[in-house]
Design an enzyme around this catalytic site. Sequence first.
Site, PDB file in Angstrom:
ATOM      1  N   ARG A 108     -43.355  24.480   9.390  1.00  0.00           N
ATOM      2  CA  ARG A 108     -42.464  25.669   8.096  1.00  0.00           C
ATOM      3  C   ARG A 108     -43.346  25.986   7.511  1.00  0.00           C
ATOM      4  O   ARG A 108     -43.322  26.594   6.927  1.00  0.00           O
ATOM      5  CB  ARG A 108     -41.507  25.161   8.735  1.00  0.00           C
ATOM      6  CG  ARG A 108     -41.204  23.990   7.505  1.00  0.00           C
ATOM      7  CD  ARG A 108     -39.354  24.074   7.603  1.00  0.00           C
ATOM      8  NE  ARG A 108     -38.457  24.210   7.191  1.00  0.00           N
ATOM      9  CZ  ARG A 108     -38.219  25.001   5.371  1.00  0.00           C
ATOM     10  NH1 ARG A 108     -38.968  24.202   4.644  1.00  0.00           N
ATOM     11  NH2 ARG A 108     -37.863  26.071   4.789  1.00  0.00           N
TER      12      ARG A 108
ATOM     13  N   ASP B 159     -36.482  25.677  -1.451  1.00  0.00           N
ATOM     14  CA  ASP B 159     -36.568  24.507  -0.202  1.00  0.00           C
ATOM     15  C   ASP B 159     -35.488  23.196  -0.607  1.00  0.00           C
ATOM     16  O   ASP B 159     -36.256  23.934  -1.820  1.00  0.00           O
ATOM     17  CB  ASP B 159     -36.949  24.139   0.513  1.00  0.00           C
ATOM     18  CG  ASP B 159     -38.165  24.703   1.028  1.00  0.00           C
ATOM     19  OD1 ASP B 159     -37.211  25.575   2.552  1.00  0.00           O
ATOM     20  OD2 ASP B 159     -38.086  24.226   2.656  1.00  0.00           O
TER      21      ASP B 159
ATOM     22  N   PRO C 197     -38.476   2.845  11.443  1.00  0.00           N
ATOM     23  CA  PRO C 197     -37.801   1.971  10.303  1.00  0.00           C
ATOM     24  C   PRO C 197     -38.455   1.379   9.085  1.00  0.00           C
ATOM     25  O   PRO C 197     -38.106   1.923   8.269  1.00  0.00           O
ATOM     26  CB  PRO C 197     -36.677   1.736  10.636  1.00  0.00           C
ATOM     27  CG  PRO C 197     -37.212   1.872  12.285  1.00  0.00           C
ATOM     28  CD  PRO C 197     -38.385   1.701  12.440  1.00  0.00           C
TER      29      PRO C 197
ATOM     30  N   GLU D 198     -40.419  -2.909  20.077  1.00  0.00           N
ATOM     31  CA  GLU D 198     -40.453  -3.198  19.331  1.00  0.00           C
ATOM     32  C   GLU D 198     -41.955  -2.868  18.147  1.00  0.00           C
ATOM     33  O   GLU D 198     -41.567  -3.297  17.241  1.00  0.00           O
ATOM     34  CB  GLU D 198     -40.516  -5.198  18.762  1.00  0.00           C
ATOM     35  CG  GLU D 198     -38.760  -5.384  19.847  1.00  0.00           C
ATOM     36  CD  GLU D 198     -38.180  -5.246  19.565  1.00  0.00           C
ATOM     37  OE1 GLU D 198     -37.139  -5.283  19.828  1.00  0.00           O
ATOM     38  OE2 GLU D 198     -37.925  -5.175  18.103  1.00  0.00           O
TER      39      GLU D 198
HETATM   40  N1  JA8 Z   1     -36.101   5.126  12.459  1.00  0.00           N
HETATM   41  C1  JA8 Z   1     -36.655   5.303  13.328  1.00  0.00           C
HETATM   42  N2  JA8 Z   1     -36.290   3.985  14.489  1.00  0.00           N
HETATM   43  C2  JA8 Z   1     -37.891   4.061  15.468  1.00  0.00           C
HETATM   44  C3  JA8 Z   1     -38.077   2.978  16.416  1.00  0.00           C
HETATM   45  C4  JA8 Z   1     -38.831   3.236  17.375  1.00  0.00           C
HETATM   46 BR1  JA8 Z   1     -38.460   1.899  18.471  1.00  0.00          BR
HETATM   47  C5  JA8 Z   1     -40.381   3.357  16.584  1.00  0.00           C
HETATM   48  C6  JA8 Z   1     -40.092   4.532  15.198  1.00  0.00           C
HETATM   49  C7  JA8 Z   1     -38.848   4.575  14.929  1.00  0.00           C
HETATM   50  S1  JA8 Z   1     -38.368   5.964  13.350  1.00  0.00           S
END
Ligand code: JA8
Length: 247
Positions: free
Chosen positions: A158, A173, A89, A116
């Site tokens: 794709r 697209d 994230p 984590e």
């Molecule tokens: N939106 C995302 N959430 C996560 C959680 C973890 Br744990 C690993 C990678 C990602 S990408």
Amino acid sequence: MRIDIISIFPEYFAPLGVSLIGKARERGILDVHLHQLRDWAHDVHRTVDDTPYGGGPGMVMKPEPWGEAIDAVLAADQDARPRIIVPTPSGVPFTQRLAMEYAAEPWLLFTPARYEGIDSRVMAEYGSRLRVDEVSIGDYVLAGGEAAVLVMVEAVGRLLPGVLGNARSAVDDSFAPGEMENLLEGPVYTKPPEWRGHEVPEILLSGHHGKIARWRRDEALRRTARNRAELLAALDPATLDKHDRRL
Ligand SMILES: Nc1nc2cc(Br)ccc2s1
């Protein structure tokens, strides 16, 4: 293109064996290798995580298994180097433009984490000699990176030559650089011409390709203004004609 994925849930990637990506693999356009991270965890419990230094909640993925696993993948082809993609994230946004960049790479290595995340020394180790990208598929937190890898592999796969076939060009697209960048696609219709009292817009039955293209662009602009107004702000004004500006 070769894709390697290291995960504690390799079975998560069964969907890569079906539909468009599955067919691309059968046809040799895409070569996917799955690896169980625990194969490089040598204690009796095949441990891949531990408590975080400095305290705090959750667990962190240990560097040793990841280091051995990535080394094993790199050893698969001494004459090439994969681009490493770490779903997180905290990464840069995954966009159609980045998908196109990845589609031009001969070898991608995805390292989806759980818990984590992965001890930061792992990507520091490889970042000194390989391209390592931390990439986010959106502002929300998943239980692990595997779903993010599925999203990225489909978006990239794709785009590979021969995967979409002649019927469909990725150039049209949504978000594709050029005409459609920062524009959402408008509504689509097929037979029958009338369904439960809902008629297909007359213009689409007219056979007038210029007017149809104009209508589709208008609808794309309207949908973008409705659902993603911030993208309109990013539109290059040079790409807007006086008709667009009246919408
Ligand atoms: N939106 C995302 N959430 C996560 C959680 C973890 Br744990 C690993 C990678 C990602 S990408």
